[in-house]
Design a protein around this motif. Structure first.
Motif, PDB file in Angstrom:
ATOM      1  N   PHE A 225      43.409   3.529  76.366  1.00 36.82           N
ATOM      2  CA  PHE A 225      43.013   3.061  75.039  1.00 36.82           C
ATOM      3  C   PHE A 225      41.887   2.045  75.194  1.00 36.82           C
ATOM      4  O   PHE A 225      41.627   1.527  76.290  1.00 36.82           O
ATOM      5  CB  PHE A 225      44.198   2.431  74.300  1.00 36.82           C
ATOM      6  CG  PHE A 225      44.730   1.163  74.915  1.00 36.82           C
ATOM      7  CD1 PHE A 225      44.264  -0.097  74.532  1.00 36.82           C
ATOM      8  CD2 PHE A 225      45.713   1.212  75.893  1.00 36.82           C
ATOM      9  CE1 PHE A 225      44.756  -1.262  75.108  1.00 36.82           C
ATOM     10  CE2 PHE A 225      46.213   0.065  76.473  1.00 36.82           C
ATOM     11  CZ  PHE A 225      45.735  -1.179  76.086  1.00 36.82           C
ATOM     12  N   ARG A 226      41.214   1.793  74.106  1.00 41.79           N
ATOM     13  CA  ARG A 226      40.167   0.770  74.073  1.00 41.79           C
ATOM     14  C   ARG A 226      40.603  -0.373  73.164  1.00 41.79           C
ATOM     15  O   ARG A 226      41.310  -0.166  72.176  1.00 41.79           O
ATOM     16  CB  ARG A 226      38.836   1.355  73.590  1.00 41.79           C
ATOM     17  CG  ARG A 226      38.276   2.406  74.532  1.00 41.79           C
ATOM     18  CD  ARG A 226      36.871   2.845  74.152  1.00 41.79           C
ATOM     19  NE  ARG A 226      36.398   3.878  75.053  1.00 41.79           N
ATOM     20  CZ  ARG A 226      35.848   3.648  76.239  1.00 41.79           C
ATOM     21  NH1 ARG A 226      35.694   2.392  76.651  1.00 41.79           N
ATOM     22  NH2 ARG A 226      35.452   4.640  77.009  1.00 41.79           N
ATOM     23  N   SER A 227      40.153  -1.557  73.552  1.00 44.35           N
ATOM     24  CA  SER A 227      40.469  -2.742  72.765  1.00 44.35           C
ATOM     25  C   SER A 227      39.398  -3.783  73.039  1.00 44.35           C
ATOM     26  O   SER A 227      38.359  -3.474  73.637  1.00 44.35           O
ATOM     27  CB  SER A 227      41.865  -3.260  73.126  1.00 44.35           C
ATOM     28  OG  SER A 227      42.245  -4.316  72.268  1.00 44.35           O
ATOM     29  N   VAL A 267      53.735   3.517  74.396  1.00 49.10           N
ATOM     30  CA  VAL A 267      52.691   3.392  73.371  1.00 49.10           C
ATOM     31  C   VAL A 267      53.150   2.455  72.265  1.00 49.10           C
ATOM     32  O   VAL A 267      52.378   1.614  71.774  1.00 49.10           O
ATOM     33  CB  VAL A 267      52.325   4.777  72.806  1.00 49.10           C
ATOM     34  CG1 VAL A 267      51.457   4.641  71.555  1.00 49.10           C
ATOM     35  CG2 VAL A 267      51.603   5.606  73.854  1.00 49.10           C
ATOM     36  N   SER A 268      54.399   2.569  71.873  1.00 45.78           N
ATOM     37  CA  SER A 268      54.939   1.692  70.822  1.00 45.78           C
ATOM     38  C   SER A 268      54.908   0.234  71.251  1.00 45.78           C
ATOM     39  O   SER A 268      54.498  -0.651  70.484  1.00 45.78           O
ATOM     40  CB  SER A 268      56.366   2.125  70.491  1.00 45.78           C
ATOM     41  OG  SER A 268      56.950   1.243  69.551  1.00 45.78           O
ATOM     42  N   ARG A 269      55.298  -0.027  72.499  1.00 45.59           N
ATOM     43  CA  ARG A 269      55.326  -1.411  72.997  1.00 45.59           C
ATOM     44  C   ARG A 269      53.914  -1.977  73.097  1.00 45.59           C
ATOM     45  O   ARG A 269      53.679  -3.156  72.791  1.00 45.59           O
ATOM     46  CB  ARG A 269      56.019  -1.456  74.347  1.00 45.59           C
ATOM     47  CG  ARG A 269      57.511  -1.143  74.274  1.00 45.59           C
ATOM     48  CD  ARG A 269      58.108  -0.927  75.639  1.00 45.59           C
ATOM     49  NE  ARG A 269      57.994  -2.108  76.475  1.00 45.59           N
ATOM     50  CZ  ARG A 269      58.101  -2.108  77.797  1.00 45.59           C
ATOM     51  NH1 ARG A 269      58.296  -0.959  78.429  1.00 45.59           N
ATOM     52  NH2 ARG A 269      57.998  -3.231  78.470  1.00 45.59           N
ATOM     53  N   ILE A 270      52.974  -1.153  73.523  1.00 47.38           N
ATOM     54  CA  ILE A 270      51.579  -1.609  73.609  1.00 47.38           C
ATOM     55  C   ILE A 270      51.046  -1.929  72.216  1.00 47.38           C
ATOM     56  O   ILE A 270      50.402  -2.966  72.006  1.00 47.38           O
ATOM     57  CB  ILE A 270      50.710  -0.535  74.290  1.00 47.38           C
ATOM     58  CG1 ILE A 270      51.079  -0.396  75.766  1.00 47.38           C
ATOM     59  CG2 ILE A 270      49.218  -0.871  74.154  1.00 47.38           C
ATOM     60  CD1 ILE A 270      50.424   0.795  76.461  1.00 47.38           C
ATOM     61  N   SER A 271      51.319  -1.051  71.252  1.00 47.74           N
ATOM     62  CA  SER A 271      50.832  -1.253  69.881  1.00 47.74           C
ATOM     63  C   SER A 271      51.376  -2.543  69.283  1.00 47.74           C
ATOM     64  O   SER A 271      50.633  -3.315  68.655  1.00 47.74           O
ATOM     65  CB  SER A 271      51.232  -0.062  69.006  1.00 47.74           C
ATOM     66  OG  SER A 271      50.678   1.136  69.485  1.00 47.74           O
ATOM     67  N   TRP A 273      52.472  -5.175  70.916  1.00 49.72           N
ATOM     68  CA  TRP A 273      51.911  -6.333  71.635  1.00 49.72           C
ATOM     69  C   TRP A 273      50.482  -6.603  71.176  1.00 49.72           C
ATOM     70  O   TRP A 273      50.109  -7.768  70.955  1.00 49.72           O
ATOM     71  CB  TRP A 273      51.943  -6.070  73.132  1.00 49.72           C
ATOM     72  CG  TRP A 273      51.530  -7.254  73.977  1.00 49.72           C
ATOM     73  CD1 TRP A 273      52.326  -8.273  74.418  1.00 49.72           C
ATOM     74  CD2 TRP A 273      50.212  -7.536  74.451  1.00 49.72           C
ATOM     75  NE1 TRP A 273      51.602  -9.181  75.147  1.00 49.72           N
ATOM     76  CE2 TRP A 273      50.288  -8.757  75.188  1.00 49.72           C
ATOM     77  CE3 TRP A 273      48.985  -6.907  74.345  1.00 49.72           C
ATOM     78  CZ2 TRP A 273      49.186  -9.329  75.804  1.00 49.72           C
ATOM     79  CZ3 TRP A 273      47.880  -7.467  74.947  1.00 49.72           C
ATOM     80  CH2 TRP A 273      47.972  -8.669  75.675  1.00 49.72           C
ATOM     81  N   LEU A 274      49.685  -5.562  71.029  1.00 50.77           N
ATOM     82  CA  LEU A 274      48.313  -5.750  70.566  1.00 50.77           C
ATOM     83  C   LEU A 274      48.298  -6.353  69.169  1.00 50.77           C
ATOM     84  O   LEU A 274      47.509  -7.270  68.871  1.00 50.77           O
ATOM     85  CB  LEU A 274      47.568  -4.410  70.566  1.00 50.77           C
ATOM     86  CG  LEU A 274      47.246  -3.790  71.926  1.00 50.77           C
ATOM     87  CD1 LEU A 274      46.665  -2.390  71.756  1.00 50.77           C
ATOM     88  CD2 LEU A 274      46.268  -4.662  72.705  1.00 50.77           C
ATOM     89  N   GLY A 275      49.177  -5.842  68.284  1.00 52.53           N
ATOM     90  CA  GLY A 275      49.226  -6.373  66.923  1.00 52.53           C
ATOM     91  C   GLY A 275      49.617  -7.834  66.890  1.00 52.53           C
ATOM     92  O   GLY A 275      49.030  -8.636  66.137  1.00 52.53           O
ATOM     93  N   PRO A 280      42.624  -5.137  68.580  1.00 51.74           N
ATOM     94  CA  PRO A 280      42.503  -3.773  68.038  1.00 51.74           C
ATOM     95  C   PRO A 280      42.996  -2.711  69.022  1.00 51.74           C
ATOM     96  O   PRO A 280      43.087  -2.951  70.226  1.00 51.74           O
ATOM     97  CB  PRO A 280      40.994  -3.626  67.804  1.00 51.74           C
ATOM     98  CG  PRO A 280      40.368  -4.509  68.853  1.00 51.74           C
ATOM     99  CD  PRO A 280      41.303  -5.691  68.989  1.00 51.74           C
ATOM    100  N   LEU A 281      43.286  -1.543  68.496  1.00 49.34           N
ATOM    101  CA  LEU A 281      43.663  -0.385  69.305  1.00 49.34           C
ATOM    102  C   LEU A 281      42.783   0.782  68.889  1.00 49.34           C
ATOM    103  O   LEU A 281      42.824   1.224  67.740  1.00 49.34           O
ATOM    104  CB  LEU A 281      45.144  -0.035  69.094  1.00 49.34           C
ATOM    105  CG  LEU A 281      45.647   1.248  69.771  1.00 49.34           C
ATOM    106  CD1 LEU A 281      45.504   1.156  71.285  1.00 49.34           C
ATOM    107  CD2 LEU A 281      47.093   1.529  69.378  1.00 49.34           C
TER     108      LEU A 281
END
Length: 304
Positions: A225-227, A267-271, A273-275, A280-281
């Protein structure tokens, strides 16, 4: 019987162990890509299979023959494409291919081979007048003059333009489809991923991967992913318990995946954490690991 059988092969240069106890096979009707960083042992191994180098220990069989002691008999059945070519500077394309066809005397047509590699309009050109990509095409034609049962191809698309690469790939795939065992040495990982049925990966003289490309890719999953470039990869690594590799604003996590739920949970855990960190994701992608990622992971202790 496999087309190529390498068993416990070691090749030493004085105290240097260029190849150390390597074993693998290459099958008829398949493209086997032999990969590795510079100095990893792949060239010494292939030169031994071609009969140009004697094993220190271990054994090699190509079409059931010993390449070192039965070289003359073997070379009638094998096509060899050397990266440096070895063609006389004033030799003309058509004449050279015709000479090789006569030497092998296996029914190959020089005109058809020249056309097949896209050099019909360069038939009277000399080697010294060819571009780098054209020289590679000529070397491929010379390897095909044997109508080989086994073909050793060294960097067949090096210096070849985009359209030419498509032509060379089609030739290689057709060779395999016709039952030829193709052993492909290349630094182009994208090329290997497009062509290979099986991958043999060397690192520091040892084979560190030997499997079908499909099995290699499916054994691990990659999340990309990009951020924001300011993302703290160390903090994310601690949060998810997996290494996060950075490449500019791209972030890569690779892991063994015994079941599909692990990827969706990650993916859920990354999302989340980013939020929570107001990051951004973008361009999220989940899939089998690319050959380039596998190569980097298994050879990270050696400069390429």
């Amino acid at each position: 019987m496999a087309a190529v059988e390498v068993e416990n092969l070691s090749v030493h240069y004085g105290p240097l162990r260029a190849v150390d106890d390597a074993s693998f096979t290459a099958e008829f009707g398949e493209v086997t890509a032999v990969l590795g960083p510079n100095g990893a042992g792949k060239t010494s191994t292939i030169e031994t299979c071609e009969g140009f180098r004697q094993p220190t220990t271990g054994s090699v069989r190509v079409l059931g023959l010993n390449p070192w002691t039965q070289r003359t008999a073997l070379h009638r059945e094998v096509g060899v494409m050397l990266q440096d070519g070895g063609v006389y500077p004033s030799a003309r394309v058509g004449e050279t291919v015709a000479q090789f066809c006569r030497l092998y005397d296996r029914g190959a047509s020089a005109d058809e081979l020249v056309a097949r590699v896209g050099l019909a309009d360069r038939s009277i050109a000399t080697w010294r007048r060819l571009s780098g990509g054209e020289k590679q095409r000529l070397c491929l034609a010379l390897a095909l003059a044997a109508r080989p049962r086994v073909a050793f191809l060294d960097e067949p698309t090096a210096g070849v333009d985009v359209n030419g690469r498509d032509d060379v790939r089609a030739i290689i795939r057709n060779l395999a489809a016709e039952g030829c065992a193709v052993v492909l040495a290349t630094h182009e990982l994208d090329e290997a991923e497009r062509l290979a049925d099986r991958v043999v990966l060397f690192n520091r003289g040892h084979i560190v991967a030997n499997s079908t490309l499909a099995n290699l890719r499916s054994s691990r999953t990659t999340v990309r992913f990009r951020s924001s470039p300011s993302l703290d990869a160390v903090a994310l690594t601690r949060h998810i318990g997996l290494d996060v590799v950075t490449n500019g604003d791209e972030f890569i996590i690779s892991f063994s995946s015994p079941d599909s739920s692990m990827a969706s949970d990650l993916v859920s855990r990354i999302s989340v954490w980013l939020g929570s960190n107001s990051l951004p994701l973008h361009d999220l992608n989940v899939g089998g690991e690319r050959l380039e990622d596998i190569f980097r992971m298994l050879t990270k202790d050696q400069e390429s």
